[in-house]
Write a protein that holds these residues in place. Structure first.
Motif, PDB file in Angstrom:
ATOM      1  N   UNK A   2     -29.959 -24.792   9.652  1.00  0.00           N
ATOM      2  CA  UNK A   2     -30.530 -23.972   8.585  1.00  0.00           C
ATOM      3  C   UNK A   2     -30.531 -22.497   8.998  1.00  0.00           C
ATOM      4  N   UNK A   3     -29.931 -21.656   8.154  1.00  0.00           N
ATOM      5  CA  UNK A   3     -29.822 -20.227   8.418  1.00  0.00           C
ATOM      6  C   UNK A   3     -30.593 -19.465   7.351  1.00  0.00           C
ATOM      7  N   UNK A   4     -31.377 -18.499   7.778  1.00  0.00           N
ATOM      8  CA  UNK A   4     -32.138 -17.664   6.847  1.00  0.00           C
ATOM      9  C   UNK A   4     -31.383 -16.348   6.681  1.00  0.00           C
ATOM     10  N   UNK A   5     -30.819 -16.158   5.489  1.00  0.00           N
ATOM     11  CA  UNK A   5     -29.979 -14.974   5.209  1.00  0.00           C
ATOM     12  C   UNK A   5     -30.822 -13.928   4.490  1.00  0.00           C
ATOM     13  N   UNK A   6     -31.067 -12.782   5.138  1.00  0.00           N
ATOM     14  CA  UNK A   6     -31.929 -11.739   4.588  1.00  0.00           C
ATOM     15  C   UNK A   6     -31.068 -10.622   3.993  1.00  0.00           C
ATOM     16  N   UNK A   7     -31.286 -10.343   2.705  1.00  0.00           N
ATOM     17  CA  UNK A   7     -30.545  -9.281   2.025  1.00  0.00           C
ATOM     18  C   UNK A   7     -31.529  -8.403   1.261  1.00  0.00           C
ATOM     19  N   UNK A   8     -31.107  -7.185   0.966  1.00  0.00           N
ATOM     20  CA  UNK A   8     -31.991  -6.242   0.286  1.00  0.00           C
ATOM     21  C   UNK A   8     -32.093  -6.520  -1.200  1.00  0.00           C
ATOM     22  N   UNK A   9     -30.947  -6.701  -1.858  1.00  0.00           N
ATOM     23  CA  UNK A   9     -30.944  -6.826  -3.320  1.00  0.00           C
ATOM     24  C   UNK A   9     -29.672  -7.521  -3.765  1.00  0.00           C
ATOM     25  N   UNK A  10     -29.740  -8.255  -4.859  1.00  0.00           N
ATOM     26  CA  UNK A  10     -28.564  -8.895  -5.433  1.00  0.00           C
ATOM     27  C   UNK A  10     -27.976  -7.966  -6.485  1.00  0.00           C
ATOM     28  N   UNK A  11     -26.910  -7.261  -6.116  1.00  0.00           N
ATOM     29  CA  UNK A  11     -26.305  -6.271  -6.999  1.00  0.00           C
ATOM     30  C   UNK A  11     -24.807  -6.240  -6.736  1.00  0.00           C
ATOM     31  N   UNK A  12     -24.101  -5.411  -7.482  1.00  0.00           N
ATOM     32  CA  UNK A  12     -22.661  -5.264  -7.282  1.00  0.00           C
ATOM     33  C   UNK A  12     -22.415  -4.333  -6.104  1.00  0.00           C
ATOM     34  N   UNK A  13     -21.689  -4.812  -5.115  1.00  0.00           N
ATOM     35  CA  UNK A  13     -21.380  -4.011  -3.938  1.00  0.00           C
ATOM     36  C   UNK A  13     -20.610  -4.843  -2.930  1.00  0.00           C
ATOM     37  N   UNK A  14     -20.059  -4.172  -1.926  1.00  0.00           N
ATOM     38  CA  UNK A  14     -19.260  -4.874  -0.938  1.00  0.00           C
ATOM     39  C   UNK A  14     -20.048  -5.914  -0.159  1.00  0.00           C
ATOM     40  N   UNK A  15     -21.256  -5.551   0.273  1.00  0.00           N
ATOM     41  CA  UNK A  15     -22.091  -6.481   1.035  1.00  0.00           C
ATOM     42  C   UNK A  15     -22.408  -7.717   0.202  1.00  0.00           C
ATOM     43  N   UNK A  16     -22.739  -7.479  -1.064  1.00  0.00           N
ATOM     44  CA  UNK A  16     -23.102  -8.581  -1.946  1.00  0.00           C
ATOM     45  C   UNK A  16     -21.882  -9.427  -2.315  1.00  0.00           C
ATOM     46  N   UNK A  17     -20.713  -8.791  -2.407  1.00  0.00           N
ATOM     47  CA  UNK A  17     -19.479  -9.557  -2.633  1.00  0.00           C
ATOM     48  C   UNK A  17     -19.238 -10.486  -1.458  1.00  0.00           C
ATOM     49  N   UNK A  18     -19.527  -9.996  -0.261  1.00  0.00           N
ATOM     50  CA  UNK A  18     -19.412 -10.840   0.916  1.00  0.00           C
ATOM     51  C   UNK A  18     -20.398 -11.991   0.898  1.00  0.00           C
ATOM     52  N   UNK A  19     -21.612 -11.727   0.390  1.00  0.00           N
ATOM     53  CA  UNK A  19     -22.631 -12.769   0.302  1.00  0.00           C
ATOM     54  C   UNK A  19     -22.158 -13.922  -0.588  1.00  0.00           C
ATOM     55  N   UNK A  20     -21.506 -13.604  -1.692  1.00  0.00           N
ATOM     56  CA  UNK A  20     -20.982 -14.653  -2.572  1.00  0.00           C
ATOM     57  C   UNK A  20     -19.947 -15.503  -1.835  1.00  0.00           C
ATOM     58  N   UNK A  21     -19.134 -14.849  -1.012  1.00  0.00           N
ATOM     59  CA  UNK A  21     -18.142 -15.592  -0.237  1.00  0.00           C
ATOM     60  C   UNK A  21     -18.828 -16.471   0.811  1.00  0.00           C
ATOM     61  N   UNK A  22     -19.888 -15.957   1.410  1.00  0.00           N
ATOM     62  CA  UNK A  22     -20.659 -16.760   2.360  1.00  0.00           C
ATOM     63  C   UNK A  22     -21.217 -18.013   1.697  1.00  0.00           C
ATOM     64  N   UNK A  23     -21.792 -17.837   0.515  1.00  0.00           N
ATOM     65  CA  UNK A  23     -22.385 -18.968  -0.208  1.00  0.00           C
ATOM     66  C   UNK A  23     -21.320 -20.004  -0.540  1.00  0.00           C
ATOM     67  N   UNK A  24     -20.125 -19.531  -0.916  1.00  0.00           N
ATOM     68  CA  UNK A  24     -19.027 -20.449  -1.197  1.00  0.00           C
ATOM     69  C   UNK A  24     -18.672 -21.275   0.039  1.00  0.00           C
ATOM     70  N   UNK A  25     -18.692 -20.655   1.206  1.00  0.00           N
ATOM     71  CA  UNK A  25     -18.405 -21.356   2.464  1.00  0.00           C
ATOM     72  C   UNK A  25     -19.510 -22.354   2.782  1.00  0.00           C
ATOM     73  N   UNK A  26     -20.756 -21.924   2.630  1.00  0.00           N
ATOM     74  CA  UNK A  26     -21.904 -22.777   2.960  1.00  0.00           C
ATOM     75  C   UNK A  26     -21.953 -24.006   2.054  1.00  0.00           C
ATOM     76  N   UNK A  27     -21.639 -23.819   0.771  1.00  0.00           N
ATOM     77  CA  UNK A  27     -21.671 -24.949  -0.165  1.00  0.00           C
ATOM     78  C   UNK A  27     -20.697 -26.060   0.236  1.00  0.00           C
ATOM     79  N   UNK A  28     -19.593 -25.671   0.857  1.00  0.00           N
ATOM     80  CA  UNK A  28     -18.577 -26.651   1.249  1.00  0.00           C
ATOM     81  C   UNK A  28     -18.851 -27.255   2.628  1.00  0.00           C
ATOM     82  N   UNK A  29     -19.868 -26.732   3.308  1.00  0.00           N
ATOM     83  CA  UNK A  29     -20.141 -27.158   4.681  1.00  0.00           C
ATOM     84  C   UNK A  29     -21.144 -28.307   4.725  1.00  0.00           C
TER      85      UNK A  29
END
Length: 367
Positions: A2-29
């Motif tokens: 279990x990993x606790x992923x801390x982010x500032x805000x859910x908005x349009x941006x490079x960091x948040x685009x990466x977060x969506x990719x992370x979630x896609x990876x985690x869902x398949x794991x």
């Protein structure tokens, strides 16, 4: 795990685009799961298409924790509520079997550092760094502290890694913000709308959009009819930029389009020949990568990692001190019939890059 992923805000941006990719990876794991701890806002549309459970407090999340779904805690607070945020984060770690905190950006890093210190070695902290320079003094102080306190550090590019005096050539800790999609190269290259430009990102002073508007003005002053569409949320610059557009009589050339949803990227970006970005600082600059793989030619300032994958005249146009030279280079692509050649080179540049998905999956496997 279990990993606790801390982010500032859910908005349009490079960091948040990466977060969506992370979630896609985690869902398949089958091995990893995420709790996403969001400091500001309540954007429940951000994870559309993912199997996500939303919660409004740590107590609620703990009571209703679903190990088969990604759990998202929307704190809806500001960083001035730091004591509340620390308590909420600490409660999650104390009540659930959390192995790691992964944190991005200075606001998230502040509370993650404090909790890491309070918990000593009971929890491990991974700091994810995203820019090759600091936004301000507080960012510098917090980021350097996070670097020192963290058990592991990861970076979005080698240029970002360098500011932390990390000069080793290992790349297992570099997670490039390159998000690859399956696109038809021929359709992209054969489509052209002359002198069409797009910007995708925050309307923030660091993006220096006023300089981009001045470039559009110079193109128009040559009797051409440029189109510049600006996509992104306002972070303090909209009124100033709108005033500049009106003062330069560019209201028919420059449009503010609001936020561009990820699902609309392919459809919208197919309408442009260039991605125009005049940032003062960047890390990997994921929006530039997004544009290049869709055949847009980046017209960009040489900041962050951009200087390592953009070569002026081959796959891009680099913005120097002389606006006239920039415009000359743009115009010459049409006059010399080189537009498709440079578009192809932009696409190939991204095709040859390592991608976020592979590198992040590999990083997780090493934990």
């Amino acid at each position: 795990m279990l990993i606790l992923r801390v982010v500032t805000k859910l908005k349009v941006g490079g960091v948040e685009r990466g977060l969506l990719e992370e979630v896609s990876i985690i869902e398949k794991s089958a091995e990893f799961n995420y709790i996403i701890f969001v400091i500001e806002g309540t954007n429940k549309d951000f994870f559309n298409g993912f199997d996500v459970s939303y919660h409004n407090s740590s107590k609620e999340l703990i009571t209703n924790f679903n190990p088969d779904r990604i759990n998202v805690l929307l704190c809806n607070k500001k960083i001035i509520n730091i004591i509340f945020l620390i308590r909420e984060l600490n409660l999650l770690i104390s009540s659930l079997d959390v192995s790691y905190i992964i944190s991005s950006l200075w606001k998230s890093n502040i509370i993650s550092i404090i909790v890491r210190v309070l918990k000593n070695k009971k929890i491990k902290l991974i700091s994810f760094f995203h820019s090759s320079s600091y936004a301000h003094y507080i960012d510098r102080l917090v980021s350097k502290s996070a670097f020192l306190v963290s058990d592991k550090c990861i970076y979005d590019s080698l240029s970002t890694k360098m500011i932390y005096k990390k000069t080793d050539v290992t790349v297992t800790d570099v997670i490039p913000f390159v998000f690859k999609d399956n696109l038809c190269c021929n359709d992209i290259i054969n489509n052209s709308n002359p002198y069409s430009f797009v910007f995708i990102g925050r309307l923030h002073s660091v993006k220096n959009i006023s300089h981009a508007i001045n470039i559009i003005y110079e193109i128009k002053s040559r009797g051409l009819n440029p189109k510049f569409d600006i996509y992104g949320p306002d972070e303090g610059e909209f009124s100033l930029l709108l005033e500049l557009v009106n003062r330069l009589d560019l209201s028919k050339n420059v449009s503010f389009k609001g936020v561009l949803e990820n699902a609309d990227f392919n459809k919208i970006l197919s309408n442009y020949d260039f991605l125009l970005q005049t940032s003062l600082r960047e890390g990997m600059a994921s929006s530039v990568i997004e544009g290049m793989q869709r055949g847009l030619i980046p017209v960009v300032t040489p900041v962050g990692q951009i200087i390592n994958y953009c070569e002026s005249g081959r796959n891009s146009i680099i913005i120097g001190n002389d606006i006239n030279e920039v415009v000359n280079n743009i115009v010459s692509l049409y006059k010399d019939n080189r537009l498709n050649e440079v578009k192809f080179n932009a696409i190939k540049t991204v095709t040859d890059m390592p991608c976020f998905n592979d590198r992040y999956s590999n990083f997780l496997s090493l934990l």
